[in-house]
Every structure is written in C-alpha cells, then in structure tokens.
Design an enzyme around this catalytic site. Structure first.
Site, short mmCIF file in Angstrom:
data_model
loop_
_atom_site.label_atom_id
_atom_site.label_comp_id
_atom_site.label_asym_id
_atom_site.label_seq_id
_atom_site.Cartn_x
_atom_site.Cartn_y
_atom_site.Cartn_z
CG HIS A 116 -1.98 -1.12 1.13
ND1 HIS A 116 -2.66 -1.57 2.22
CD2 HIS A 116 -2.41 -1.85 0.08
CE1 HIS A 116 -3.50 -2.55 1.85
NE2 HIS A 116 -3.35 -2.74 0.56
CB CYS A 183 4.69 18.38 -13.73
SG CYS A 183 3.37 17.84 -12.62
CB SER A 222 -3.32 -8.35 8.59
OG SER A 222 -4.31 -8.06 7.62
CB SER A 223 -8.73 -8.51 10.41
OG SER A 223 -8.88 -7.35 9.61
ZN LIG Z 1 4.20 16.25 -11.25
#
Ligand SMILES: [Zn+2]
Length: 291
Positions: A116, A183, A222-223
């Site tokens: 994750h 960016c 963890s479940s």
């Molecule tokens: Zn960017």
C-alpha cells in the site's frame, strides 16, 4: 501439535512468506483501522474525493500535516525486531506489508514489499514523480505559517492509521497546497494506496509468485479485512500452502487457515525466535515464556 510447536515447525521449514498489517504497528503507537471485533472505526478519504477538488486536498493535507509530526516519530517495536531476526536467519521468503509506516525496514527487514505504499514519500498524480514526505512537510510549513502555528494545538488529537488526524474544520484556513516540484501540479498525494485505488498489477503478480513459491503464509497483525491482502490468503489456500494467522481478533481468513494464534504478537514471536533461533539478544532467554 500445540500452536507454539506448530509455528516453530513451520518456521524451521523455511520459505515463510510473512504478510503484515496494522496490528503489527499498534505497539509502536500507530492505531489499527479495526477493533478486535473487526468493525471499521474510521472512514478515510477516497482517491475520488482527493482528485475531485482542491478543497478536499486542502482538508487532506492539513490533517496529514498534523498527523505526520507524530507518525514519523514512531519506532519499530519488539514484534518488528523478532520478524527481522527470523528474516536474518534465512527463514523468510519475503514480507508483504499492508502498512505504510516503513517500520519493518527500520527494524532491519530487507525483503519488504509495500503493498500500500509508504507515507514517507509523496507522489504526483499527474507526472508520477515522487518526493520525500519531509520536503512536502517543510514546504507546507513555509507556505502556511499561520496554519502551522495553529496545528501545534491539534497535536494531541487522535491519530489515524493513515497518519491523519481529525482536525477541527475551523483550523483549516485557506491552505496553500504544495505543488509537484517536477511539473507544478497540485495533485501531490502521499505515496500510499488510498481507498478506491488499486495496488499496481505487477506488484500483485509478484506477490502471487511469492505465495506460490512459499511453504507457509504467516499473517501477522492483519484481519485481512480488505481484498488487497485477503486474495493472497485465498491463493495460498488454493495452492495448499499452510496459512498461519497471528492476530488477537477476528480474521476474514479463519475458514481457510491452518491455525489461528490469538495471542499478543510480541509474545508469540518472541517464543518463536527462542524456539527456532535459540535466543533473543537482550532478554533472559525463555524465562518469561509463562508456559
Ligand atoms: Zn508532477
């Protein structure tokens, strides 16, 4: 065979694939999404909400800003250390973690797949470049000095597992968002899989390969309540790889698991290290096992 002997037996066989969840980090002061009854206590922001508008991102980042000041001070706990020792002894194939805290790596685990993501980075949703979370924090402070001062007052609010806090709406002024240094987009988000997002397919495929090559799937803290982790247990079951669950509460994988050890992780893992590796540095070997 009792749970302790069985666990030692599975570890000695090697090629143990470990899958960890929030329960591993609760002893480090980071809360679990779910209580022992498996009920979800908080509802994090979805990626759709995050993308939808600057107002949502202002709310997200203002809360995350406050949460990060505490999240980043969390330290690995003994359960992390025990897993790192088992890996160091060559018994683990890899660790797939659902946690975003980086604590397994800090405890010394080397082969860690972050299913994750990691809160220690931010990623631009436009150009996909990543930046250090600390840089974002400094920029946020520079751009929002008034909020940063107010945020000091919010530091004692409850911390959520995703590094967020429930901050008073009144504290969220006209937040200036930190923009991507590459960016210029304001779609910069912590590099974690948010609710409504998927784990990248190549990463999922890699994890399926690890399951297929493993001799045991050991699920720690963890479940498996969300499908992103549960599917690996299902695959293990389909391949007849034994599944050992280690968490104090409910598990979605009860019915397909070989064992479910309902005891505090740090105790069970400490015993496992004693049984399999012989000792634990800095402890009185075996004398506190209580059985
Ligand atoms: Zn960017």
């Amino acid at each position: 065979m009792d749970d302790r002997s069985y666990l030692a037996h599975r570890l000695r066989a090697g090629k143990v694939l470990v899958m960890t969840g929030a329960g591993l980090s609760t002893d480090s002061g980071l809360p679990d999404y779910r209580g022992p009854d498996g009920v979800r206590r908080v509802q994090p922001m979805t990626v759709a909400e995050f993308r939808a508008g600057a107002a949502a991102r202002q709310r997200y980042w203002s809360r995350s800003y406050v949460g990060w000041t505490r999240f980043r001070t969390a330290e690995p706990n003994p359960a992390h250390d025990h897993l790192a020792r088992l890996e160091g002894a060559g018994l683990l194939a890899a660790t797939i973690t659902q946690n975003v805290d980086g604590l397994a790596q800090r405890a010394g685990s080397r082969t860690v797949i972050e299913l994750h993501g990691n809160l220690g980075r931010a990623i631009c949703l436009d150009c996909r470049s990543t930046v250090d979370r600390e840089w974002v924090q400094r920029e946020f402070t520079r751009l929002n000095p008034a909020f940063a001062a107010d945020a000091e007052r919010a530091r004692n609010l409850p911390l959520r597992p995703d590094g967020d806090v429930d901050i008073d709406e009144s504290l969220i002024h006209d937040i200036t968002l930190v923009h991507c240094p590459t960016c210029g987009s304001d779609l910069l988000k912590p590099d974690v899989v948010m609710f409504g997002e998927s784990v990248p397919k190549p990463l999922v495929d890699h994890c399926f390969d690890l399951v297929a090559a493993s001799r045991t799937l050991l699920v720690v803290g963890s479940s498996l309540g969300v499908m992103s982790g549960y599917r690996f247990a299902r695959r293990a079951a389909a391949l007849e790889v034994p599944i050992v669950l280690m968490n104090t509460g409910w598990s979605r994988a009860e019915e397909i698991a070989t064992r479910h050890v309902h005891r505090p992780l740090r105790e069970v893992l400490q015993e496992a290290v004693w049984d399999v590796l012989g000792d634990v540095p800095g402890t009185d070997s075996g004398s506190e096992s209580g059985d």
